[in-house]
Scaffold this motif. Structure first.
Motif, PDB file in Angstrom:
ATOM      1  N   UNK A  16       0.780  -1.287   0.087  1.00 32.34           N
ATOM      2  CA  UNK A  16      -0.239  -0.483  -0.039  1.00 32.34           C
ATOM      3  C   UNK A  16       0.575   1.558   0.199  1.00 32.34           C
ATOM      4  N   UNK A  17       0.769   1.954  -0.509  1.00 38.45           N
ATOM      5  CA  UNK A  17       1.158   3.321  -1.201  1.00 38.45           C
ATOM      6  C   UNK A  17       0.499   4.425  -0.415  1.00 38.45           C
ATOM      7  N   UNK A  18       0.946   4.717   0.453  1.00 37.61           N
ATOM      8  CA  UNK A  18       0.222   6.206   1.362  1.00 37.61           C
ATOM      9  C   UNK A  18       1.397   7.924   1.315  1.00 37.61           C
ATOM     10  N   UNK A  19       0.767   8.226   1.434  1.00 37.17           N
ATOM     11  CA  UNK A  19       1.679   9.553   1.720  1.00 37.17           C
ATOM     12  C   UNK A  19       1.292  10.572   3.534  1.00 37.17           C
ATOM     13  N   UNK A  20       2.446  11.032   3.710  1.00 37.81           N
ATOM     14  CA  UNK A  20       2.362  11.810   4.919  1.00 37.81           C
ATOM     15  C   UNK A  20       1.414  12.657   5.192  1.00 37.81           C
ATOM     16  N   UNK A  21       1.132  12.872   5.970  1.00 39.42           N
ATOM     17  CA  UNK A  21       0.085  13.812   6.325  1.00 39.42           C
ATOM     18  C   UNK A  21       0.604  15.044   6.911  1.00 39.42           C
ATOM     19  N   UNK A  75       7.031   7.216  16.028  1.00 40.81           N
ATOM     20  CA  UNK A  75       5.976   8.679  15.732  1.00 40.81           C
ATOM     21  C   UNK A  75       5.493   8.018  15.382  1.00 40.81           C
ATOM     22  N   UNK A  76       4.017   9.617  15.364  1.00 45.82           N
ATOM     23  CA  UNK A  76       3.146   8.847  15.481  1.00 45.82           C
ATOM     24  C   UNK A  76       2.594  10.234  13.652  1.00 45.82           C
ATOM     25  N   UNK A  77       1.721   9.131  12.517  1.00 44.80           N
ATOM     26  CA  UNK A  77       2.237   9.374  11.389  1.00 44.80           C
ATOM     27  C   UNK A  77       0.153   9.184  11.107  1.00 44.80           C
ATOM     28  N   UNK A  78       0.208  10.193  10.285  1.00 42.84           N
ATOM     29  CA  UNK A  78      -1.219   9.878   9.906  1.00 42.84           C
ATOM     30  C   UNK A  78      -1.459  10.333   7.934  1.00 42.84           C
ATOM     31  N   UNK A 127      -6.493   2.455   9.234  1.00 44.67           N
ATOM     32  CA  UNK A 127      -5.464   2.641   9.323  1.00 44.67           C
ATOM     33  C   UNK A 127      -5.441   1.048  10.562  1.00 44.67           C
ATOM     34  N   UNK A 128      -6.526  -0.080  11.007  1.00 46.06           N
ATOM     35  CA  UNK A 128      -6.267  -0.868  12.270  1.00 46.06           C
ATOM     36  C   UNK A 128      -6.020  -1.963  11.132  1.00 46.06           C
TER      37      UNK A 128
END
Length: 173
Positions: free
Chosen positions: A50-55, A64-67, A77-78
């Motif tokens: 899964x490709x994701x982009x850091x918000x 480190x907490x990422x959304x 996100x579970x």
């Protein structure tokens, strides 16, 4: 084909707004998790990526907490819990002389100046003053902790995955 390098492990969710808790294994967390950075999530042993982009990115305790963009609640996100987080090799910047990425150092064979093989670097610990390289002994036994200082680390050859060290008194005990 693009190479991907591990930057962390997604260990849990955080709150209900889609944040994930990451144990980082990267040397430049601020760069790796900068807003807009594209990362890949993959569970070990599975082909699905899964490709994701850091918000958003923030530090919380030792995590480190990422959304990620498009993920706004815990239910979305579970499924990422337990997965590994990767960065594209294309996003790695050129480093100055005598600077190395963790993935270049981890896995290197460590030998003394007398050509005695000590083991393999398995982990790097950031201590603040200097990094400490954890060496898994070749014949088993307790790990060796080597400070990344010029009195100990004499030569680094990342192309041949070999590091020459001068073991100061007390480091092997």
């Amino acid at each position: 084909m693009t190479d991907w390098f591990i930057v962390g492990k997604l260990v849990n969710t955080h709150g209900v707004r889609g944040e994930v808790r990451v144990i980082s294994s990267t040397d430049f967390a601020e760069d790796r998790y900068a807003v807009g950075t594209e990362l890949m999530i993959q569970h070990e042993g599975k082909n699905e990526k899964t490709l994701v982009t850091v918000r958003t990115h923030r530090k919380h305790k030792n995590f480190d907490l990422l959304q990620f963009e498009g993920y706004h609640n815990i239910n979305e996100v579970e499924v990422f819990k337990g997965a590994t987080l990767y960065v594209s090799g294309e996003q790695l910047e050129e480093l100055d002389e005598h600077e190395y990425y963790y993935h270049e150092i981890i896995g290197c064979t460590v030998v003394t100046e007398d050509e005695e093989t000590l083991g393999t670097i398995k982990e790097i610990i950031e201590t603040g003053a200097n990094d400490v390289w954890v060496v898994k002994r070749e014949g088993g036994g307790k790990d060796i902790l080597l400070p990344y200082i010029e009195q100990v680390i004499k030569d680094i050859d990342v192309d041949n995955k070999r590091i020459i060290v001068d073991v100061m008194d007390g480091l092997m005990e």
